[in-house]
Design a protein around this motif. Sequence first.
Motif, PDB file in Angstrom:
ATOM      1  N   GLN A 235       3.915   4.743  -7.543  1.00 51.29           N
ATOM      2  CA  GLN A 235       3.647   4.144  -8.844  1.00 51.29           C
ATOM      3  C   GLN A 235       2.391   4.753  -9.470  1.00 51.29           C
ATOM      4  O   GLN A 235       2.344   5.016 -10.678  1.00 51.29           O
ATOM      5  CB  GLN A 235       3.488   2.623  -8.699  1.00 51.29           C
ATOM      6  CG  GLN A 235       4.701   1.910  -8.147  1.00 51.29           C
ATOM      7  CD  GLN A 235       5.916   2.074  -9.042  1.00 51.29           C
ATOM      8  OE1 GLN A 235       5.807   2.328 -10.239  1.00 51.29           O
ATOM      9  NE2 GLN A 235       7.108   1.932  -8.458  1.00 51.29           N
ATOM     10  N   HIS A 236       1.384   4.995  -8.612  1.00 56.79           N
ATOM     11  CA  HIS A 236       0.143   5.569  -9.110  1.00 56.79           C
ATOM     12  C   HIS A 236       0.366   6.987  -9.639  1.00 56.79           C
ATOM     13  O   HIS A 236      -0.159   7.368 -10.700  1.00 56.79           O
ATOM     14  CB  HIS A 236      -0.898   5.573  -7.979  1.00 56.79           C
ATOM     15  CG  HIS A 236      -2.236   6.074  -8.412  1.00 56.79           C
ATOM     16  ND1 HIS A 236      -3.093   6.731  -7.558  1.00 56.79           N
ATOM     17  CD2 HIS A 236      -2.870   6.029  -9.609  1.00 56.79           C
ATOM     18  CE1 HIS A 236      -4.189   7.051  -8.206  1.00 56.79           C
ATOM     19  NE2 HIS A 236      -4.090   6.634  -9.453  1.00 56.79           N
ATOM     20  N   GLN A 237       1.163   7.763  -8.956  1.00 51.96           N
ATOM     21  CA  GLN A 237       1.465   9.117  -9.409  1.00 51.96           C
ATOM     22  C   GLN A 237       2.237   9.088 -10.722  1.00 51.96           C
ATOM     23  O   GLN A 237       2.010   9.914 -11.615  1.00 51.96           O
ATOM     24  CB  GLN A 237       2.267   9.862  -8.335  1.00 51.96           C
ATOM     25  CG  GLN A 237       2.538  11.327  -8.690  1.00 51.96           C
ATOM     26  CD  GLN A 237       3.210  12.086  -7.544  1.00 51.96           C
ATOM     27  OE1 GLN A 237       3.440  11.518  -6.480  1.00 51.96           O
ATOM     28  NE2 GLN A 237       3.509  13.346  -7.764  1.00 51.96           N
ATOM     29  N   ALA A 238       3.164   8.119 -10.850  1.00 53.55           N
ATOM     30  CA  ALA A 238       3.940   7.990 -12.093  1.00 53.55           C
ATOM     31  C   ALA A 238       3.022   7.684 -13.273  1.00 53.55           C
ATOM     32  O   ALA A 238       3.221   8.202 -14.386  1.00 53.55           O
ATOM     33  CB  ALA A 238       4.988   6.889 -11.939  1.00 53.55           C
TER      34      ALA A 238
ATOM     35  N   ASP B 222       1.601  -1.629 -14.520  1.00 59.88           N
ATOM     36  CA  ASP B 222       1.808  -3.003 -14.048  1.00 59.88           C
ATOM     37  C   ASP B 222       2.248  -3.006 -12.585  1.00 59.88           C
ATOM     38  O   ASP B 222       1.826  -3.877 -11.805  1.00 59.88           O
ATOM     39  CB  ASP B 222       2.873  -3.695 -14.906  1.00 59.88           C
ATOM     40  CG  ASP B 222       2.372  -3.991 -16.313  1.00 59.88           C
ATOM     41  OD1 ASP B 222       1.147  -3.980 -16.509  1.00 59.88           O
ATOM     42  OD2 ASP B 222       3.207  -4.213 -17.207  1.00 59.88           O
ATOM     43  N   ALA B 223       3.072  -2.044 -12.233  1.00 60.17           N
ATOM     44  CA  ALA B 223       3.515  -1.936 -10.834  1.00 60.17           C
ATOM     45  C   ALA B 223       2.340  -1.622  -9.917  1.00 60.17           C
ATOM     46  O   ALA B 223       2.237  -2.159  -8.803  1.00 60.17           O
ATOM     47  CB  ALA B 223       4.595  -0.869 -10.712  1.00 60.17           C
ATOM     48  N   VAL B 224       1.422  -0.756 -10.370  1.00 58.73           N
ATOM     49  CA  VAL B 224       0.222  -0.432  -9.581  1.00 58.73           C
ATOM     50  C   VAL B 224      -0.625  -1.675  -9.365  1.00 58.73           C
ATOM     51  O   VAL B 224      -1.077  -1.963  -8.252  1.00 58.73           O
ATOM     52  CB  VAL B 224      -0.599   0.669 -10.292  1.00 58.73           C
ATOM     53  CG1 VAL B 224      -1.981   0.807  -9.657  1.00 58.73           C
ATOM     54  CG2 VAL B 224       0.131   1.997 -10.234  1.00 58.73           C
ATOM     55  N   VAL B 225      -0.845  -2.425 -10.438  1.00 58.67           N
ATOM     56  CA  VAL B 225      -1.659  -3.649 -10.346  1.00 58.67           C
ATOM     57  C   VAL B 225      -1.000  -4.658  -9.407  1.00 58.67           C
ATOM     58  O   VAL B 225      -1.683  -5.319  -8.603  1.00 58.67           O
ATOM     59  CB  VAL B 225      -1.864  -4.259 -11.749  1.00 58.67           C
ATOM     60  CG1 VAL B 225      -2.539  -5.624 -11.646  1.00 58.67           C
ATOM     61  CG2 VAL B 225      -2.696  -3.319 -12.615  1.00 58.67           C
ATOM     62  N   GLN B 226       0.313  -4.788  -9.502  1.00 58.28           N
ATOM     63  CA  GLN B 226       1.019  -5.711  -8.615  1.00 58.28           C
ATOM     64  C   GLN B 226       0.843  -5.305  -7.147  1.00 58.28           C
ATOM     65  O   GLN B 226       0.648  -6.157  -6.277  1.00 58.28           O
ATOM     66  CB  GLN B 226       2.500  -5.748  -8.985  1.00 58.28           C
ATOM     67  CG  GLN B 226       2.785  -6.448 -10.304  1.00 58.28           C
ATOM     68  CD  GLN B 226       4.250  -6.359 -10.700  1.00 58.28           C
ATOM     69  OE1 GLN B 226       5.078  -5.841  -9.958  1.00 58.28           O
ATOM     70  NE2 GLN B 226       4.560  -6.856 -11.887  1.00 58.28           N
ATOM     71  N   CYS B 227       0.903  -4.006  -6.864  1.00 57.42           N
ATOM     72  CA  CYS B 227       0.691  -3.531  -5.485  1.00 57.42           C
ATOM     73  C   CYS B 227      -0.718  -3.864  -5.011  1.00 57.42           C
ATOM     74  O   CYS B 227      -0.910  -4.354  -3.889  1.00 57.42           O
ATOM     75  CB  CYS B 227       0.925  -2.023  -5.415  1.00 57.42           C
ATOM     76  SG  CYS B 227       2.659  -1.521  -5.575  1.00 57.42           S
ATOM     77  N   LEU B 228      -1.714  -3.622  -5.863  1.00 59.58           N
ATOM     78  CA  LEU B 228      -3.103  -3.908  -5.488  1.00 59.58           C
ATOM     79  C   LEU B 228      -3.316  -5.398  -5.246  1.00 59.58           C
ATOM     80  O   LEU B 228      -3.983  -5.809  -4.292  1.00 59.58           O
ATOM     81  CB  LEU B 228      -4.049  -3.405  -6.579  1.00 59.58           C
ATOM     82  CG  LEU B 228      -4.176  -1.884  -6.713  1.00 59.58           C
ATOM     83  CD1 LEU B 228      -4.986  -1.512  -7.948  1.00 59.58           C
ATOM     84  CD2 LEU B 228      -4.817  -1.285  -5.462  1.00 59.58           C
TER      85      LEU B 228
ATOM     86  N   PHE C 104       0.837  -1.203   0.000  1.00 61.40           N
ATOM     87  CA  PHE C 104       0.000   0.000   0.000  1.00 61.40           C
ATOM     88  C   PHE C 104       0.871   1.253   0.000  1.00 61.40           C
ATOM     89  O   PHE C 104       0.571   2.231  -0.703  1.00 61.40           O
ATOM     90  CB  PHE C 104      -0.919  -0.007   1.225  1.00 61.40           C
ATOM     91  CG  PHE C 104      -1.839   1.176   1.293  1.00 61.40           C
ATOM     92  CD1 PHE C 104      -3.052   1.168   0.625  1.00 61.40           C
ATOM     93  CD2 PHE C 104      -1.489   2.306   2.026  1.00 61.40           C
ATOM     94  CE1 PHE C 104      -3.903   2.261   0.691  1.00 61.40           C
ATOM     95  CE2 PHE C 104      -2.334   3.403   2.090  1.00 61.40           C
ATOM     96  CZ  PHE C 104      -3.545   3.383   1.420  1.00 61.40           C
ATOM     97  N   LYS C 105       1.941   1.226   0.742  1.00 59.33           N
ATOM     98  CA  LYS C 105       2.829   2.379   0.812  1.00 59.33           C
ATOM     99  C   LYS C 105       3.570   2.589  -0.519  1.00 59.33           C
ATOM    100  O   LYS C 105       3.867   3.724  -0.892  1.00 59.33           O
ATOM    101  CB  LYS C 105       3.823   2.205   1.959  1.00 59.33           C
ATOM    102  CG  LYS C 105       3.141   2.152   3.333  1.00 59.33           C
ATOM    103  CD  LYS C 105       4.140   1.879   4.443  1.00 59.33           C
ATOM    104  CE  LYS C 105       3.449   1.802   5.807  1.00 59.33           C
ATOM    105  NZ  LYS C 105       4.398   1.498   6.905  1.00 59.33           N
ATOM    106  N   ARG C 106       3.891   1.502  -1.197  1.00 58.70           N
ATOM    107  CA  ARG C 106       4.574   1.616  -2.493  1.00 58.70           C
ATOM    108  C   ARG C 106       3.626   2.081  -3.599  1.00 58.70           C
ATOM    109  O   ARG C 106       4.061   2.597  -4.639  1.00 58.70           O
ATOM    110  CB  ARG C 106       5.165   0.268  -2.907  1.00 58.70           C
ATOM    111  CG  ARG C 106       6.387  -0.138  -2.086  1.00 58.70           C
ATOM    112  CD  ARG C 106       7.097  -1.328  -2.694  1.00 58.70           C
ATOM    113  NE  ARG C 106       6.277  -2.533  -2.650  1.00 58.70           N
ATOM    114  CZ  ARG C 106       5.737  -3.121  -3.701  1.00 58.70           C
ATOM    115  NH1 ARG C 106       5.900  -2.592  -4.908  1.00 58.70           N
ATOM    116  NH2 ARG C 106       5.010  -4.209  -3.576  1.00 58.70           N
TER     117      ARG C 106
END
Length: 574
Positions: free
Chosen positions: A526-529, A561-567, A520-522
């Motif tokens: 990624q979302h802003q990027a 992809d990084a956002v999806v991986q975090c979720l 969640f912290k990461r």
Amino acid sequence: MFFKRKIESWNKHTKKIMDSDIVIGENQTDRLKFLNITKDTLNDVREAGKYLLPFKEEMVHKFYENIMSSEHLVNIISKHSTVDRLKITQQQYIEQFLEADISNDYIQTRVQIGKVHSRINLTANHFIMAHDLLVQFMISILMEKLYKSPNKMMRLVIAIQKLATFDKQLITNVYTDATFQSFLHEISWMLQDITKLDTSEHLINGADTQIKETQSVTAATEQMSASIQEVSNHASEVAERTEEAVQAADNSRKVIDNSFYDIEQVDKTYEHVMENVVQLGKEIDHTHEVINVIKEIAEQTNLLALNASIEAARAGENGQGFAVVAAEVRKLSEHTKEQIEQITTNMESLQRVSTEVTERMKETGTRIEKSVVGSQAAGKELENIISVMHSINYQITEIAAMTEEQSSTVEEISDRNSTIFDLSKNVQHYAVETAEVIYEISKKMDNYRLSFLKTNVVENEKDIIQIAKTDHLLWKWNIYNRLLGFGDLQAEDVSSHTACRLGKWYYSDLPSKVKDKHAFKRLEKQHQAVHDYARLALEHYERDNIEESRSILTELEKASDAVVQCLEQIENDL
């Protein structure tokens, strides 16, 4: 003495209660209150059970007689269970229903029934009809047993109906929620799958590339056709010249044959001349012999003349005449000697010339002999050359014919390539239309998904994260389609990473079990990027920097992809 018992008014049995004395969760209590269910109602249900439980097995039997008349329901049963097992479950339901103990366990059993019905895709209509059928059996039994006690019959029948309605409403509500949740998840998964359909761009670009390639092929075939035609013309010209060369070679062969005949005749004449030259040499040698004889005779004559002169001198006057004769004979002898010497000199010259001629004739003979052999070889070689030239002429003629066929084939290729070009244009058109249709379908599906969200079917954090993930993928999908020319999304629409649905969820009042997750912290960075890349991509697209926007889209994909991986990590950790 008989008297008529007064039947109580229906208003008494349906009087609205101010509040239910059964408390079990806010939602369930409200339902109990709405249906006028109290503890007295539950007591009436238990009292009705005394009349109904003896008919439990019979009711279940008749229930499944009706169920088995529906092919649709039979298929569902055969797929998920058996009638015998369901009969046991149905009896347990009747027993629990008539116990009328509304507790958390009671509620959970109804919740489980609703979820099972949703899972096996039993429609709400079939469930309601089946449930009403069971209630119909119960009411029929109560009416049969209590027709002499109408007030009690009405009280117990209404109690059964109230609790049955509560069950039915609870089960169908759970069923509806579970079904809506299932639909919501299915739609979300379908939308997530649609967002993976990045083939539209490849298909459109591929069709565009194919069109360019067909144009290149058309140009190449035109050049090839021109080259083939030129080769065909040259081949025809070479064939004509080769035919002329063959005719010339045939004429040359005739000339060489005649020359060869003349050389053979010269050889024969040379042999005859050689014989004469040899004979001349022999005659010269024989003449030398004759000259030697004459020379000897002249010497003898000169010697005799000298002797005669001596004798004439001795004779004096009488010998003067003889002396004159002797002198003349001696002069003749001297002259003969001189002539013989001259003849000898000439004969020697003739001998040398004859010898030289003989040597030259021998050399000439050798050369003539070589010429005869060479002429024979030249004749054979010329015949081979003529044969090869005939073969070449035939092959060149074949090449000319083949080039004509190739020219025809190239024209056919050009025609087919033109057809391919037209088809490629159609494919490109249909690819754009298909991509746009897929985009429109995704929008309609998302609207359908959002309508489910309005029904408040979300139960837990995992559902919320699943929704957030779908929202994000759809957001990215809109960016992708905007770069294909669909939609009206602008750069300013994607600038804020806190204004989108995912951002609103991220910065909302979430429980610590979510916020404390490392994933969640990461997620925030990624979302802003993703938003930064999206804004840049759209800005370049709006300035017609298509290639640059596509390049940035690649970076956006990585961040997404990084956002999806975090979720997904947050969802798995819950």
